[in-house]
Design a protein around this motif. Structure first.
Motif, PDB file in Angstrom:
ATOM      1  N   SER A  39      -7.682   7.063 -10.488  1.00  0.00           N
ATOM      2  CA  SER A  39      -6.305   6.996  -9.991  1.00  0.00           C
ATOM      3  C   SER A  39      -6.253   6.824  -8.478  1.00  0.00           C
ATOM      4  CB  SER A  39      -5.533   8.246 -10.392  1.00  0.00           C
ATOM      5  OG  SER A  39      -5.953   9.371  -9.620  1.00  0.00           O
ATOM      6  N   ARG A  40      -7.264   7.354  -7.775  1.00  0.00           N
ATOM      7  CA  ARG A  40      -7.260   7.301  -6.320  1.00  0.00           C
ATOM      8  C   ARG A  40      -7.549   5.889  -5.781  1.00  0.00           C
ATOM      9  NH1 ARG A  40      -5.581  11.714  -7.379  1.00  0.00           N
ATOM     10  NH2 ARG A  40      -5.464  13.429  -5.888  1.00  0.00           N
ATOM     11  N   LEU A  41      -8.001   4.993  -6.656  1.00  0.00           N
ATOM     12  CA  LEU A  41      -8.264   3.618  -6.227  1.00  0.00           C
ATOM     13  C   LEU A  41      -6.972   2.885  -5.881  1.00  0.00           C
ATOM     14  CD1 LEU A  41     -10.965   2.619  -8.886  1.00  0.00           C
ATOM     15  CD2 LEU A  41     -11.357   3.318  -6.508  1.00  0.00           C
ATOM     16  N   PHE A  42      -5.849   3.391  -6.405  1.00  0.00           N
ATOM     17  CA  PHE A  42      -4.590   2.668  -6.176  1.00  0.00           C
ATOM     18  C   PHE A  42      -3.424   3.554  -5.758  1.00  0.00           C
ATOM     19  CE2 PHE A  42      -5.039   3.672 -10.696  1.00  0.00           C
ATOM     20  CZ  PHE A  42      -3.844   4.311 -10.970  1.00  0.00           C
ATOM     21  N   SER A  43      -3.403   4.837  -6.153  1.00  0.00           N
ATOM     22  CA  SER A  43      -2.195   5.646  -5.967  1.00  0.00           C
ATOM     23  C   SER A  43      -1.852   5.895  -4.501  1.00  0.00           C
ATOM     24  CB  SER A  43      -2.326   6.984  -6.706  1.00  0.00           C
ATOM     25  OG  SER A  43      -3.437   7.707  -6.230  1.00  0.00           O
ATOM     26  N   GLY A  44      -2.854   6.265  -3.672  1.00  0.00           N
ATOM     27  CA  GLY A  44      -2.590   6.549  -2.262  1.00  0.00           C
ATOM     28  C   GLY A  44      -2.029   5.354  -1.518  1.00  0.00           C
ATOM     29  N   ARG A  45      -2.591   4.177  -1.795  1.00  0.00           N
ATOM     30  CA  ARG A  45      -2.126   2.954  -1.115  1.00  0.00           C
ATOM     31  C   ARG A  45      -0.682   2.611  -1.514  1.00  0.00           C
ATOM     32  NH1 ARG A  45      -7.616   1.732  -2.151  1.00  0.00           N
ATOM     33  NH2 ARG A  45      -8.797   1.320  -0.231  1.00  0.00           N
ATOM     34  N   LEU A  46      -0.365   2.833  -2.795  1.00  0.00           N
ATOM     35  CA  LEU A  46       1.008   2.581  -3.257  1.00  0.00           C
ATOM     36  C   LEU A  46       1.984   3.525  -2.568  1.00  0.00           C
ATOM     37  CD1 LEU A  46       0.436   2.047  -7.094  1.00  0.00           C
ATOM     38  CD2 LEU A  46       1.008   0.306  -5.406  1.00  0.00           C
ATOM     39  N   VAL A  47       1.567   4.782  -2.389  1.00  0.00           N
ATOM     40  CA  VAL A  47       2.410   5.763  -1.708  1.00  0.00           C
ATOM     41  C   VAL A  47       2.657   5.336  -0.260  1.00  0.00           C
ATOM     42  CG1 VAL A  47       2.458   8.148  -0.819  1.00  0.00           C
ATOM     43  CG2 VAL A  47       1.792   7.710  -3.190  1.00  0.00           C
ATOM     44  N   ASP A  48       1.619   4.848   0.418  1.00  0.00           N
ATOM     45  CA  ASP A  48       1.768   4.398   1.809  1.00  0.00           C
ATOM     46  C   ASP A  48       2.673   3.175   1.930  1.00  0.00           C
ATOM     47  OD1 ASP A  48       0.308   6.391   3.014  1.00  0.00           O
ATOM     48  OD2 ASP A  48      -1.594   5.315   2.896  1.00  0.00           O
ATOM     49  N   ARG A  49       2.849   2.461   0.839  1.00  0.00           N
ATOM     50  CA  ARG A  49       3.774   1.314   0.843  1.00  0.00           C
ATOM     51  C   ARG A  49       5.206   1.745   0.523  1.00  0.00           C
ATOM     52  NH1 ARG A  49      -0.009  -2.559  -2.879  1.00  0.00           N
ATOM     53  NH2 ARG A  49      -1.745  -2.813  -1.408  1.00  0.00           N
ATOM     54  N   GLY A  50       5.417   3.044   0.351  1.00  0.00           N
ATOM     55  CA  GLY A  50       6.759   3.561   0.108  1.00  0.00           C
ATOM     56  C   GLY A  50       7.128   3.757  -1.344  1.00  0.00           C
ATOM     57  N   MET A  51       6.181   3.513  -2.262  1.00  0.00           N
ATOM     58  CA  MET A  51       6.485   3.601  -3.700  1.00  0.00           C
ATOM     59  C   MET A  51       6.235   5.018  -4.229  1.00  0.00           C
ATOM     60  SD  MET A  51       4.773  -0.044  -4.806  1.00  0.00           S
ATOM     61  CE  MET A  51       5.257   0.078  -6.529  1.00  0.00           C
ATOM     62  N   ILE A  52       6.793   6.013  -3.542  1.00  0.00           N
ATOM     63  CA  ILE A  52       6.517   7.418  -3.880  1.00  0.00           C
ATOM     64  C   ILE A  52       7.114   7.799  -5.233  1.00  0.00           C
ATOM     65  CG2 ILE A  52       6.906   9.813  -3.164  1.00  0.00           C
ATOM     66  CD1 ILE A  52       6.872   8.796  -0.258  1.00  0.00           C
ATOM     67  N   THR A  53       8.410   7.559  -5.405  1.00  0.00           N
ATOM     68  CA  THR A  53       9.057   7.981  -6.654  1.00  0.00           C
ATOM     69  C   THR A  53       8.587   7.137  -7.846  1.00  0.00           C
ATOM     70  OG1 THR A  53      10.955   6.565  -6.099  1.00  0.00           O
ATOM     71  CG2 THR A  53      11.108   8.895  -5.511  1.00  0.00           C
ATOM     72  N   GLN A  54       8.291   5.868  -7.609  1.00  0.00           N
ATOM     73  CA  GLN A  54       7.811   5.012  -8.704  1.00  0.00           C
ATOM     74  C   GLN A  54       6.440   5.487  -9.205  1.00  0.00           C
ATOM     75  OE1 GLN A  54       9.063   4.035  -5.751  1.00  0.00           O
ATOM     76  NE2 GLN A  54       9.918   1.960  -5.820  1.00  0.00           N
ATOM     77  N   VAL A  55       5.586   5.895  -8.282  1.00  0.00           N
ATOM     78  CA  VAL A  55       4.252   6.383  -8.647  1.00  0.00           C
ATOM     79  C   VAL A  55       4.364   7.671  -9.461  1.00  0.00           C
ATOM     80  CG1 VAL A  55       2.162   7.449  -7.675  1.00  0.00           C
ATOM     81  CG2 VAL A  55       2.982   5.279  -6.765  1.00  0.00           C
ATOM     82  N   ILE A  56       5.231   8.582  -9.020  1.00  0.00           N
ATOM     83  CA  ILE A  56       5.413   9.848  -9.748  1.00  0.00           C
ATOM     84  C   ILE A  56       5.957   9.587 -11.145  1.00  0.00           C
ATOM     85  CG2 ILE A  56       6.710  12.021  -9.814  1.00  0.00           C
ATOM     86  CD1 ILE A  56       6.571  12.040  -6.730  1.00  0.00           C
ATOM     87  N   GLU A  57       6.941   8.697 -11.242  1.00  0.00           N
ATOM     88  CA  GLU A  57       7.553   8.415 -12.539  1.00  0.00           C
ATOM     89  C   GLU A  57       6.541   7.824 -13.522  1.00  0.00           C
ATOM     90  OE1 GLU A  57      11.285   5.770 -14.077  1.00  0.00           O
ATOM     91  OE2 GLU A  57      11.566   6.841 -12.178  1.00  0.00           O
ATOM     92  N   ALA A  58       5.706   6.914 -13.043  1.00  0.00           N
ATOM     93  CA  ALA A  58       4.672   6.326 -13.908  1.00  0.00           C
ATOM     94  C   ALA A  58       3.712   7.406 -14.401  1.00  0.00           C
ATOM     95  CB  ALA A  58       3.906   5.249 -13.139  1.00  0.00           C
ATOM     96  N   GLY A  59       3.316   8.316 -13.503  1.00  0.00           N
ATOM     97  CA  GLY A  59       2.434   9.412 -13.889  1.00  0.00           C
ATOM     98  C   GLY A  59       3.070  10.339 -14.904  1.00  0.00           C
ATOM     99  N   LEU A  60       4.379  10.573 -14.757  1.00  0.00           N
ATOM    100  CA  LEU A  60       5.093  11.461 -15.689  1.00  0.00           C
ATOM    101  C   LEU A  60       5.099  10.895 -17.108  1.00  0.00           C
ATOM    102  CD1 LEU A  60       8.089  12.605 -13.460  1.00  0.00           C
ATOM    103  CD2 LEU A  60       6.552  14.134 -14.705  1.00  0.00           C
TER     104      LEU A  60
END
Length: 398
Positions: free
Chosen positions: A255-276
């Motif tokens: 998950s760390r291969l992509f999640s941190g970079r997506l968060v830095d691009r501003g996709m915080i809530t989208q990343v959380i929702e996908a994980g949920l």
């Protein structure tokens, strides 16, 4: 050119964080067996003893955030780390359940302080432009320790290793971690004038909706890390459940291969929702294993380990995103409070998961406990979509 993330300081605090969590989580799945065998405790008592640690951590969290925002952070970090490490030695001399509980409470207080201070210091020493990625790797150190720690503990227990030696392994891990922590250099933080003490100095009020969503999510997580070995045994799975944590660690690493970079691009809530969504599926799947064993024990075993991998991906995706969400709701002067509120929410759920998991298993079965946990993840998902995400986008500061 990107700001430099990987520095000597960053590597040292990552190592200190990993070794602290490894020492703690190595004991976590072994303690229910230890309490049952040494102190003849039943499932409800085991749940109460395990959760008093989390309750103690929860009680200190808000105050630790305030202290870290007010005083020098590194001395507080080292004091808490040293106390946390010393308590493993205390477990070795705890001859009664009462004394064990007392050490457990002190351990919880020091854990509450050391985790908030570690999280706050790592934010201080990394460039803000790479915060999501930096927190992702920092969280990965936690999560891998949370996964391979229990795996190692269970392998040692299954191999018949003496409990004293297992406690010593945890003590040794944290001693090395303390040395790494002492090497971290932090910048001087001049005293700042504080506003009068108020509730928002201890709890990030704007983070309460996200905290509630995270709390619901952490209840089944607490059930899993503490009782999955007993659950597997109860439903007749023969394979070592240490592998469950191995696959979970692998999922978190992926998950760390992509999640941190997506968060830095501003996709915080989208990343959380996908994980949920992924985690909801996993807990329903975990509960279904209790029924599927009657169909095929072998395929249920494969399914259990697949769930572990997906759980790792789901939680590994959400951890840095949730952490960044809380930090982005707070001004820089309240980083400690933001981190404290994030970890408090997680700890409340973990503690509740320990208590509820033991209680539901006592009156019913572990598969019913996991079914209850799965229902909570669905509530968390809908609450996040309807309340938390809109609230965050309305109130975020960066």
């Amino acid at each position: 050119m990107k700001d430099k993330l990987i520095t000597k300081n960053y590597i040292e605090i990552l190592a200190a964080n990993f070794l602290l969590f490894f020492g703690f989580w190595l004991l976590m799945p072994v303690l229910p067996f230890y309490l049952a065998e040494v102190f003849d405790a039943n499932k409800t008592t085991i749940g109460a003893v395990l959760s008093c640690y989390t309750i103690a951590a929860l009680c200190i969290r808000p105050f630790s955030g305030y202290l870290l925002d007010t005083f020098a952070r590194k001395p507080l970090y080292l004091l808490a780390y040293f106390t946390f490490t010393a308590i493993f030695g205390g477990y070795l001399i705890a001859g009664t359940l009462t004394l064990f509980i007392l050490f457990r409470i002190i351990h919880g207080v020091s854990f509450g302080m050391v985790t908030v201070s570690g999280n706050t210091i790592v934010i201080d020493i990394m460039p803000s432009s790479r915060r999501g990625e930096g927190l992702g790797y920092y969280g990965l150190a936690n999560n891998i320790a949370m996964s391979i720690g229990p795996m190692t503990g269970l392998f040692l227990h299954d191999a018949g290793v003496d409990y004293t030696l297992i406690f010593c392994c945890s003590l040794g891990s944290c001693l090395i971690g303390f040395l790494c922590a002492s090497l971290v250099k932090t910048s001087y933080k001049p005293p700042v004038k504080r506003e009068p003490v108020s509730l928002d100095r201890f709890i990030l009020l704007k983070g309460i909706p996200a905290g509630f969503s995270l709390l619901l999510l952490s209840i089944p997580y607490g059930m899993t890390t503490n009782y999955v070995a007993m659950y597997a045994k109860q439903i007749g799975i023969q394979a070592s459940t240490g592998f469950f944590f191995t696959f979970m660690a692998l999922g978190m690493a992926v998950s760390r291969l992509f999640s941190g970079r997506l968060v830095d691009r501003g996709m915080i809530t989208q990343v959380i929702e996908a994980g949920l969504y992924l985690v909801c599926f996993c807990f329903f799947g975990l509960s279904s294993c209790g029924w599927l064993t009657a169909w095929s024990l072998q395929w249920t075993t494969y399914f259990l380990f697949t769930i572990a991998l997906l759980l790792g991906i789901g939680f590994g995706t959400m951890f840095p995103a949730y952490n960044t969400l809380f930090v982005n709701l707070a001004p820089n002067s309240q980083r400690g409070t933001a981190t404290s509120t994030y970890l408090t929410s997680w700890d409340v759920g973990i503690g509740a998961g320990m208590l509820l998991g033991g209680y539901i298993a006592e009156i019913a079965t572990f598969r019913m406990a996991y079914l209850f946990g799965a229902a909570l993840t669905v509530i968390s998902l809908f609450y996040f979509r309807s309340k938390v995400a809109p609230h965050f986008h309305q109130h975020k500061l960066r």
